[in-house]
Design a protein around this motif. Structure first.
Motif, short mmCIF file in Angstrom:
data_model
loop_
_atom_site.label_atom_id
_atom_site.label_comp_id
_atom_site.label_asym_id
_atom_site.label_seq_id
_atom_site.Cartn_x
_atom_site.Cartn_y
_atom_site.Cartn_z
N ALA A 214 -3.73 -8.38 0.78
CA ALA A 214 -4.25 -7.05 0.17
C ALA A 214 -3.15 -5.60 0.37
CB ALA A 214 -5.63 -6.17 0.39
N LEU A 215 -3.12 -5.33 1.37
CA LEU A 215 -1.64 -4.44 2.25
C LEU A 215 -1.15 -4.46 1.91
CD1 LEU A 215 -4.33 -3.95 5.39
CD2 LEU A 215 -4.12 -2.07 3.71
N SER A 216 -0.15 -5.71 2.37
CA SER A 216 1.01 -5.97 2.34
C SER A 216 1.59 -6.30 0.46
CB SER A 216 1.37 -7.50 2.60
OG SER A 216 0.49 -9.11 1.86
N LEU A 217 0.62 -6.48 -0.27
CA LEU A 217 0.80 -6.86 -1.75
C LEU A 217 1.22 -5.24 -2.16
CD1 LEU A 217 -0.69 -9.77 -2.73
CD2 LEU A 217 1.97 -9.73 -2.56
N GLY A 218 0.24 -4.12 -1.50
CA GLY A 218 0.18 -2.63 -1.44
C GLY A 218 1.46 -2.22 -1.36
N PHE A 219 1.77 -2.67 0.23
CA PHE A 219 3.22 -1.94 0.67
C PHE A 219 4.16 -1.73 -0.41
CE2 PHE A 219 0.20 -1.45 4.58
CZ PHE A 219 0.75 0.01 4.10
N MET A 220 4.17 -3.34 -0.50
CA MET A 220 5.97 -3.78 -1.80
C MET A 220 6.62 -2.83 -2.49
SD MET A 220 5.40 -7.68 -1.96
CE MET A 220 6.59 -7.46 -3.46
N ALA A 221 5.35 -2.78 -3.30
CA ALA A 221 5.20 -1.45 -4.42
C ALA A 221 5.36 -0.10 -4.10
CB ALA A 221 4.09 -1.59 -5.21
N VAL A 222 4.55 0.29 -3.10
CA VAL A 222 4.61 1.45 -2.21
C VAL A 222 6.17 2.23 -1.62
CG1 VAL A 222 3.21 3.34 -0.75
CG2 VAL A 222 1.57 1.75 -2.26
N ILE A 223 6.69 0.83 -0.71
CA ILE A 223 7.73 1.23 -0.07
C ILE A 223 8.74 0.78 -0.86
CG2 ILE A 223 9.16 0.44 1.27
CD1 ILE A 223 6.38 -0.31 3.16
N PHE A 224 8.96 0.79 -2.17
CA PHE A 224 9.85 1.12 -3.08
C PHE A 224 9.84 2.40 -4.18
CE2 PHE A 224 12.42 -0.35 -6.79
CZ PHE A 224 13.33 -1.12 -6.66
N LEU A 225 8.60 2.02 -4.72
CA LEU A 225 8.45 3.13 -5.68
C LEU A 225 8.37 4.90 -5.26
CD1 LEU A 225 5.33 2.46 -6.82
CD2 LEU A 225 7.17 2.66 -8.40
N GLY A 226 8.59 4.71 -3.37
CA GLY A 226 9.13 6.03 -2.30
C GLY A 226 10.02 5.96 -2.31
N LEU A 227 11.00 5.01 -2.53
CA LEU A 227 12.56 5.42 -2.42
C LEU A 227 13.24 6.21 -3.47
CD1 LEU A 227 13.62 1.76 -1.53
CD2 LEU A 227 13.41 4.21 -0.12
N ALA A 228 11.95 5.95 -4.62
CA ALA A 228 12.06 6.91 -6.25
C ALA A 228 12.03 7.92 -5.85
CB ALA A 228 12.36 6.22 -7.31
N THR A 229 10.15 8.35 -5.30
CA THR A 229 9.90 9.66 -5.32
C THR A 229 10.35 11.22 -4.44
OG1 THR A 229 7.75 8.18 -4.11
CG2 THR A 229 7.39 8.59 -6.77
N MET A 230 11.07 10.63 -3.17
CA MET A 230 11.41 11.44 -2.05
C MET A 230 12.14 11.82 -3.19
SD MET A 230 14.09 9.30 0.13
CE MET A 230 15.03 8.20 -0.10
N LEU A 231 12.74 11.99 -4.68
CA LEU A 231 13.17 13.09 -5.55
C LEU A 231 12.91 14.41 -5.33
CD1 LEU A 231 14.69 10.76 -7.66
CD2 LEU A 231 16.52 11.54 -6.18
N ILE A 232 10.97 14.16 -5.22
CA ILE A 232 10.21 14.90 -4.99
C ILE A 232 10.66 15.90 -4.44
CG2 ILE A 232 8.18 16.20 -3.85
CD1 ILE A 232 7.91 14.85 -7.14
N HIS A 233 11.11 15.90 -3.32
CA HIS A 233 12.77 17.01 -2.33
C HIS A 233 14.12 17.61 -2.61
CE1 HIS A 233 9.42 16.78 0.66
NE2 HIS A 233 8.73 15.40 0.22
N THR A 234 14.50 16.65 -3.51
CA THR A 234 15.82 16.91 -4.06
C THR A 234 15.08 18.19 -5.28
OG1 THR A 234 16.28 14.66 -3.31
CG2 THR A 234 18.02 16.24 -5.78
N ILE A 235 14.64 18.50 -5.90
CA ILE A 235 14.17 19.11 -6.91
C ILE A 235 12.65 20.47 -6.06
CG2 ILE A 235 13.96 17.20 -9.18
CD1 ILE A 235 10.84 17.44 -9.54
#
Length: 427
Positions: A348-369
């Motif tokens: 449950a945790l690892s499959l979730g982290f798969m998605a979270v880590i990848f999405l996090g590479l996109a959402t760090m644009l929060i600091h760009t804007i």
């Protein structure tokens, strides 16, 4: 490697070399952490390992509180200083603030440790273990500062060598524990975390002592405190975000201890342990990418970055699934049948982290804007929802229910922030 093409071609060779160094050192550090906790789980057994996991969880949370988002803010503000002298003054001012925080944590560790141990009332979690965890957290704040300084300067070689030094010291510490056959959670915490952290910090900060000596007390009170205050205005949102996000797994473990059992804490901690492999990729890529991504000034550059991410989705998913299946197959061999329930939690945790880590590479644009408050509020909502749901579900569903709640809430938050970022870039 497609993502590394995000940088200009003239820098690609150097950055790819730096990326490989960071990946290797981070992988080594996470491997040592994995070995440490796997051996602790095997030697201490579920009950004592649960106490060890709680103390370690508390240490990491205290470290996050002590950091208060300054690590990320240091990187964000370092590049905006216009001269080499002002950059060094900025780093020195932040370092002195870190040292002050560490001293406060050290002095308050005993009374706070006694209070927390009495309030929680978890068997085996003595005031001495809690106090040691608080001191460990204080050292973690200094460790975060050291890493943020090296990342700010983009000195990835020094970053990698420092991580390698810490890993080697921890391996030596593990060897001592195995030699003397210790089965005390307190001894494992002190020997595998406090001592290696202290030695690595003394050596690494000692090498930079010439820079540290440039700080003058008179200048600190006249000028450098104003530098810190300007950084803290930004870091208040970063602190809210990092504290809330980091608190979630720690809150889950403490709620499992109070509402469930110490064995459920051990199963959840073991699932997190085997999911650690994903943080290697996450830390490595973000170490290289973050200084560059937050420096983007045009919307089309940010959109191009998102397109690069989307192009590597199939490769990332295939790689991640192979890693998950491999770790799942060896988990029983490494830990034994005592931790059979932890395997489902790991999935449950690892499959979730798969998605979270990848999405996090996109959402760090929060600091760009420059909208850190969005990240802060999202993580605060995550913490509140996770705490409420785990409190309700822990008695009946235990570690597995906590893992599903944890991952579901985290993924939901990342998806919403990605939508928000895309909407802002489209305007």
């Amino acid at each position: 490697m497609k993502l590394l093409n995000f940088w200009p071609k003239e820098f690609s060779y150097r950055l790819r070399g730096a990326f490989l160094q960071v990946v290797a050192s981070t992988a080594l550090n996470n491997l040592v952490s994995f070995i440490t906790q796997a051996l602790a789980a095997r030697i201490l057994g579920p009950e004592s390992f649960g106490v060890f996991s709680l103390s370690l969880s508390l240490a990491m949370f205290v470290g996050t509180i002590g950091d208060a988002g300054l690590g990320l803010t240091t990187i964000r503000f370092f590049g905006e200083r216009d001269t080499a002298e002002s950059k060094e003054r900025f780093l020195n001012a932040i370092l002195l603030l870190r040292i002050f925080v560490f001293l406060i944590l050290f002095l308050l560790s005993a009374p706070i440790g006694w209070l927390i141990s009495r309030v929680l009332g978890v068997e085996g979690l003595s005031w001495l273990i809690v106090s040691s965890a608080i001191i460990t957290g204080g050292l973690v704040t200094l460790w975060i500062h050291l890493q943020s300084v090296l990342r700010s300067r983009q000195n990835f070689r020094a970053f990698s060598s420092t991580m390698a030094l810490y890993s080697i010291l921890r391996l030596l510490a593990i060897s001592l524990l195995l030699l003397f056959k210790s089965n005390s959670p307190l001894t494992w915490l002190v020997v595998t975390y406090i001592l290696p952290l202290a030695l690595a910090l003394v050596f690494s900060l000692g090498r930079g002592s010439k820079r540290i000596q440039k700080v003058r007390v008179s200048r600190l009170f006249r000028e450098d405190l104003s530098i810190v205050r300007s950084a803290l205005k930004y870091t208040q949102w970063v602190a809210l975000s990092s504290l809330s996000y980091t608190a979630i797994p720690h809150a889950v473990q403490f709620l499992l201890a109070v509402r469930g059992s110490i064995e459920e804490v051990a199963y959840f901690a073991t699932g997190l342990l085997f999911s650690m492999v994903f943080s290697t990729l996450n830390v490595s890529v973000r170490t290289i990418l973050f200084p560059r991504v937050v420096g983007l000034t045009k919307k089309d550059e940010a959109l191009a970055y998102l397109e690069k991410l989307r192009s590597i989705v199939p490769y990332y998913v295939l790689f991640s699934l192979l890693v998950v299946l491999s770790l799942f197959s060896v988990q029983e061999v490494l830990l034994g049948k005592e931790y059979l329930r932890a395997q489902v939690v790991f999935l449950a945790l690892s499959l979730g982290f798969m998605a979270v880590i990848f999405l996090g590479l996109a959402t760090m644009l929060i600091h760009t804007i420059k909208r850190p408050e969005v990240d802060g509020f999202v993580n605060l909502v995550r913490l509140i929802l996770a705490s409420i749901l785990v409190y309700i579900l822990a008695p009946e569903f235990g570690a597995l229910g906590a893992a599903v709640v944890y991952m579901g809430i985290i993924i939901g938050g990342e998806i919403w922030m990605l939508w928000y970022v895309r909407r802002q870039l489209a305007q």
